[in-house]
Design a protein around this motif. Structure first.
Motif, PDB file in Angstrom:
ATOM      1  N   ALA A  88       1.145  -1.380  -0.233  1.00 57.62           N
ATOM      2  CA  ALA A  88       0.128   0.136  -0.259  1.00 57.62           C
ATOM      3  C   ALA A  88       1.288   1.202   0.449  1.00 57.62           C
ATOM      4  O   ALA A  88       2.481   0.576   0.203  1.00 57.62           O
ATOM      5  N   THR A  89      -0.078   2.310  -0.248  1.00 55.53           N
ATOM      6  CA  THR A  89       1.007   4.057  -0.177  1.00 55.53           C
ATOM      7  C   THR A  89       0.837   3.600   1.439  1.00 55.53           C
ATOM      8  O   THR A  89       0.890   3.603   2.384  1.00 55.53           O
ATOM      9  N   GLU A 101       1.024   5.756   3.517  1.00 54.79           N
ATOM     10  CA  GLU A 101      -0.437   6.603   4.066  1.00 54.79           C
ATOM     11  C   GLU A 101      -1.144   6.084   4.581  1.00 54.79           C
ATOM     12  O   GLU A 101      -1.543   5.715   5.417  1.00 54.79           O
ATOM     13  N   ARG A 102      -1.568   4.995   3.774  1.00 48.15           N
ATOM     14  CA  ARG A 102      -2.352   3.890   4.298  1.00 48.15           C
ATOM     15  C   ARG A 102      -1.287   2.560   4.821  1.00 48.15           C
ATOM     16  O   ARG A 102      -2.032   2.613   6.437  1.00 48.15           O
ATOM     17  N   GLU A 114      -1.475   4.009   8.502  1.00 50.93           N
ATOM     18  CA  GLU A 114      -3.259   4.102   8.944  1.00 50.93           C
ATOM     19  C   GLU A 114      -3.713   2.859   8.942  1.00 50.93           C
ATOM     20  O   GLU A 114      -4.284   2.991  10.825  1.00 50.93           O
ATOM     21  N   ILE A 115      -3.283   1.215   8.508  1.00 50.33           N
ATOM     22  CA  ILE A 115      -3.406   0.298   9.141  1.00 50.33           C
ATOM     23  C   ILE A 115      -2.686   0.243  10.214  1.00 50.33           C
ATOM     24  O   ILE A 115      -2.718  -0.827  11.395  1.00 50.33           O
TER      25      ILE A 115
END
Ligand code: UP2
Length: 370
Positions: free
Chosen positions: A314-315, A317-318, A321-322
């Motif tokens: 994922a990016t 940023e993602r 969040e995760i």
């Protein structure tokens, strides 16, 4: 500067500067959540691929200098809170007398796997781990010196069932049906093999602690192909035995105790039992929700894991969040962040860095607001 000889003796190790991982393993207070990754010394790093190029895998495992260099590589890039010695779980079947080759593109291969109980005769009955696996102990001692107390060094082993399944399958397998055939058809011989493996593993882990390992992880990577009944009969008793006997021997030898971690991949049907099996830390794959893992282990153990390794595609940023969600789920006590299994060769080192940073940043914030 130490002279060369003192680097090979398991004493006068540099003082440990970051004990966050050890504190979290023991369920103590921390300033941030510690993080490391399974297979952090691996093919996703260009410097690893360069060091390994053109060399046989197990020859590399038998070179303490090479193992030390590979173990240190990820620490030069990322502020991991622990390191794991570069080696492999399959050095144990080799020590018992089996040939194992690493076929590039295919993985580990046993040219002559165990076919039926008669074949147990081919295994050594007494294994002198210091002569058969002394190269791992040397690698641990050398690395413990060269790591200069930056972070603790983890030693590891495959668990009896996982190693048994490799020895019978002769390599990786989607079903493990040849090995499971033994469990159903030859339960007695299966127990004999599992006991033999357990004896070697106990000595092997004790040798790793004597050599300087500061924590131990037992990989039951093939727990997922067992059901709860077979797990209780063919895996759990041996995992328990390993924890109990290693701890007893550490005490008897006058060594400091080390946290022990058990990773039964895809074995969450056995989570309650694992939390009661004598290990300080239970490592989790990504198929279990952090909150339910906490509930089911009832605060008996620290937990480790469990981000899906593929989330690293994922990016950044993602990923952040995760990670935040994962930290909130596990809570800030008795928790070590990790992936739910090892890093894959095609993963971007930058995203591994983003994972580590997200764990540190979010956990510091969460601890402040608690
Ligand atoms: O694909 C697999 O993971 C299974 C077969 C395989 C093994 N060693 C292997 C391979 C070939 C390969 O990785 O391509 C061969 C192997 N072992 C290792 C590497 C390095 C890497 O993955 O890039 C490699 C790749 C080969 C190479 O560098 O040429 C090193 C290794 N194996 C292992 C560890 C311990 C850890 O994971 O942190 C570590 C050392 C720690 C580190 O690199 O930071 C443990 C290991 N080896 C192995 C298993 C069984 C896995 C399973 O069957 O599900 C397990 C336990 C597990 O990962 O659950 C067997």
């Amino acid at each position: 500067m130490m002279d060369k000889d003192s680097l090979i003796l398991p004493k006068d190790f540099p003082e440990l500067k970051n004990d966050t991982f050890l504190r979290a393993a023991r369920g103590e207070e921390v300033e941030h959540i510690p993080v490391w990754c399974m297979r952090q010394a691996g093919r996703y790093l260009p410097e690893f691929r360069e060091s390994r190029a053109g060399k046989d895998f197990f020859e590399t495992c038998r070179s303490p200098e090479a193992c030390c260099e590979l173990t240190l590589q990820p620490l030069r890039r990322f502020p991991f809170d622990a390191s794991i010695i570069f080696s492999d779980i399959l050095v144990v079947p080799q020590a018992m007398g089996m040939d194992v080759e690493m076929t590039p593109g295919k993985g580990p291969t046993f040219p002559e796997p165990l076919k039926d109980p008669e074949d147990l005769k081919r295994l050594k009955t007494k294994v002198d781990v210091s002569s058969e696996l002394g190269y791992v102990f040397k690698a641990i001692t050398l690395t413990r010196h060269r790591i200069e107390g930056k972070v603790p060094l983890i030693g590891f082993t495959g668990a009896p069932w996982t190693l048994m399944s490799y020895m019978i399958e002769g390599g990786g397998s989607p079903t493990h049906s040849k090995a499971k055939r033994w469990l159903y058809r030859y339960p007695e011989a299966s127990h004999k093999l599992l006991s033999q493996l357990t004896d070697v593993i106990v000595d092997y882990l004790l040798g790793q602690v004597k050599a300087g390992a500061q924590a131990l992880q037992v990989f039951e990577s093939h727990a997922g192909c067992l059901g709860p009944v077979e797990f209780k009969e063919f895996s759990l008793p041996y995992l328990r035995d390993i924890a109990r006997r290693v701890k007893d021997k550490i005490k008897l030898s006058g060594l400091d105790s080390v946290p022990m971690m058990v990773f039964a991949k895809d074995g969450h049907y056995g989570l309650e039992d694992l939390a009661d099996s004598g290990y300080e830390v239970v490592s989790l794959d990504w198929t279990i929700d952090p909150c339910s893992a906490r509930l089911r282990t009832g605060g008996k153990v620290s937990l480790q894991g469990n981000m899906d390794p593929c989330a690293l595609y994922a990016t950044k940023e993602r990923i952040s969040e995760i990670v935040k969600k994962m930290l909130e789920g596990f809570g800030m006590k008795g928790y070590i962040a990790n992936l739910g299994h090892g890093l894959y060769p095609d993963m971007d080192p930058e995203n591994v860095g983003a994972f580590v940073e997200a764990v540190h940043t979010h956990s510091r914030q969460l601890l402040k607001s608690n």
